[in-house]
Design an enzyme around this catalytic site. Structure first.
Site, PDB file in Angstrom:
ATOM      1  N   ASP A 149       0.847  -1.199   0.000  1.00 54.39           N
ATOM      2  CA  ASP A 149       0.000   0.000   0.000  1.00 54.39           C
ATOM      3  C   ASP A 149       0.886   1.256   0.000  1.00 54.39           C
ATOM      4  OD1 ASP A 149       0.924  -0.600   2.574  1.00 54.39           O
ATOM      5  OD2 ASP A 149      -0.791   0.328   3.571  1.00 54.39           O
ATOM      6  N   HIS A 191       9.825  -0.162   8.157  1.00 54.59           N
ATOM      7  CA  HIS A 191       9.054  -1.363   8.499  1.00 54.59           C
ATOM      8  C   HIS A 191       9.031  -2.409   7.383  1.00 54.59           C
ATOM      9  CE1 HIS A 191       7.402   0.625  12.079  1.00 54.59           C
ATOM     10  NE2 HIS A 191       7.218   1.686  11.318  1.00 54.59           N
TER      11      HIS A 191
END
Length: 313
Positions: free
Chosen positions: A10, A240
């Site tokens: 995303d 991340h």
């Protein structure tokens, strides 16, 4: 050794960094990207995925997927973290390519069935696309090589609620299906991603080495860095999604524990990932009835951060 992967994403600033790694690392074969809502709406996610491939000179198939959670209303995108366009509000060049005509779940099913036993699914956003793929073809659980999920938190606490990490919280029902399916799975959550910091010095090396793609990575990083300075008091960012790829290629830098996962789908703990270590007895066995998985609980954060910079420079 080569790792054929589908990257479910995303994008998102940290997604963009990870996509650059997937496109550049000599041991990763990026078979395609599937997009989902999360850091941005799914249309923006698809645009960004197409753009990053083109800037790298390595366009790959991009299949658009989940626009909303499976059950609950969608939460607003975190524009204060990733910007309105997902890439720090920097000016972006136009995109030439178009998305694959298949939806993301069908793309996953088709690709896994074409290369049974070879393909790893690396998912770094909400998990609706993987949950939908399981609905289309439950047999893919026996055909994927492995599933790597960037999400969740076992000991670290949450980043969008006191107990929940963003990707899991954004579609907790999908996460429950994916994290408890009968496929080989590793969870790479905040317990390790918060130990890694991509510094301005790292990004300077990356920008210099990556040409037009480097300009986008550096420009979006500046926006992201400001958020992390205010939120966690660090000068840099937690990369991340790149950490999930680091685990794929360099598992020796991590400490994992075997056990059972569940996801809370209702109430004030919605989105919390529950981990029952293998062999540990609790008052009841209901937390240990899901399949065994691996959960990352320790990491050499400096080594992973250096690996990211080295890969991209």
């Amino acid at each position: 050794m080569t790792y054929p992967i589908i990257f479910d994403t995303d994008p998102g600033v940290d997604d963009a960094q990870a996509i650059a790694i997937a496109l550049r690392h000599p041991e990763i074969e990026l078979l395609g990207m599937t997009t989902t809502f999360g850091n941005v709406d799914v249309e923006t996610a698809t645009h960004n995925a197409l753009l990053l491939g083109e800037l790298a000179g390595k366009p790959v198939p991009v299949a658009q997927g989940a626009a909303t959670p499976m059950v609950k209303p969608r939460h607003p995108a975190p524009k204060h973290i990733h910007g309105d366009n997902g890439l720090g509000n920097i000016d972006l060049p136009p995109v030439a390519g178009q998305a694959d005509p298949r939806n993301a779940a069908q793309f996953i099913v088709d690709t896994v069935n074409q290369r049974p036993g070879e393909v790893s699914l690396v998912a770094v956003g909400p998990l609706g696309n993987l949950a939908a793929a399981l609905q289309i073809d439950p047999a893919i659980v026996t055909k994927v090589k492995q599933v790597v999920i960037m999400g969740g938190s076992i000991r670290e606490g949450g980043n969008v609620t006191p107990v929940a990490e963003a990707n899991i919280f954004n579609d907790a029902h999908a996460a429950q299906k994916v994290l408890t399916a009968e496929w080989p799975l590793t969870l790479v959550g905040l317990d390790v991603t918060h130990r890694c910091v991509l510094t301005p010095q790292h990004m300077e090396r990356i920008e210099t080495a990556q040409g037009e793609l480097g300009k986008v990575l550096a420009g979006s990083y500046a926006f992201y860095r400001n958020f992390y300075r205010q939120a966690l008091g660090i000068d840099g960012c937690c990369p991340h999604d790149s950490v999930a790829l680091a685990w794929l290629v360099r598992p020796d830098l991590f400490e994992t524990q075997r056990g059972h996962l569940n996801v809370v789908t209702e109430g004030s703990a919605e989105g919390q990932t529950l981990f029952a270590p293998k062999g540990r007895a609790f008052i009841q066995d209901r937390w240990s009835q899901t399949p065994e998985v691996d959960v990352c609980l320790g990491v050499d954060g400096q080594a992973v951060s250096n690996w990211i910079a080295d890969t991209l420079s």
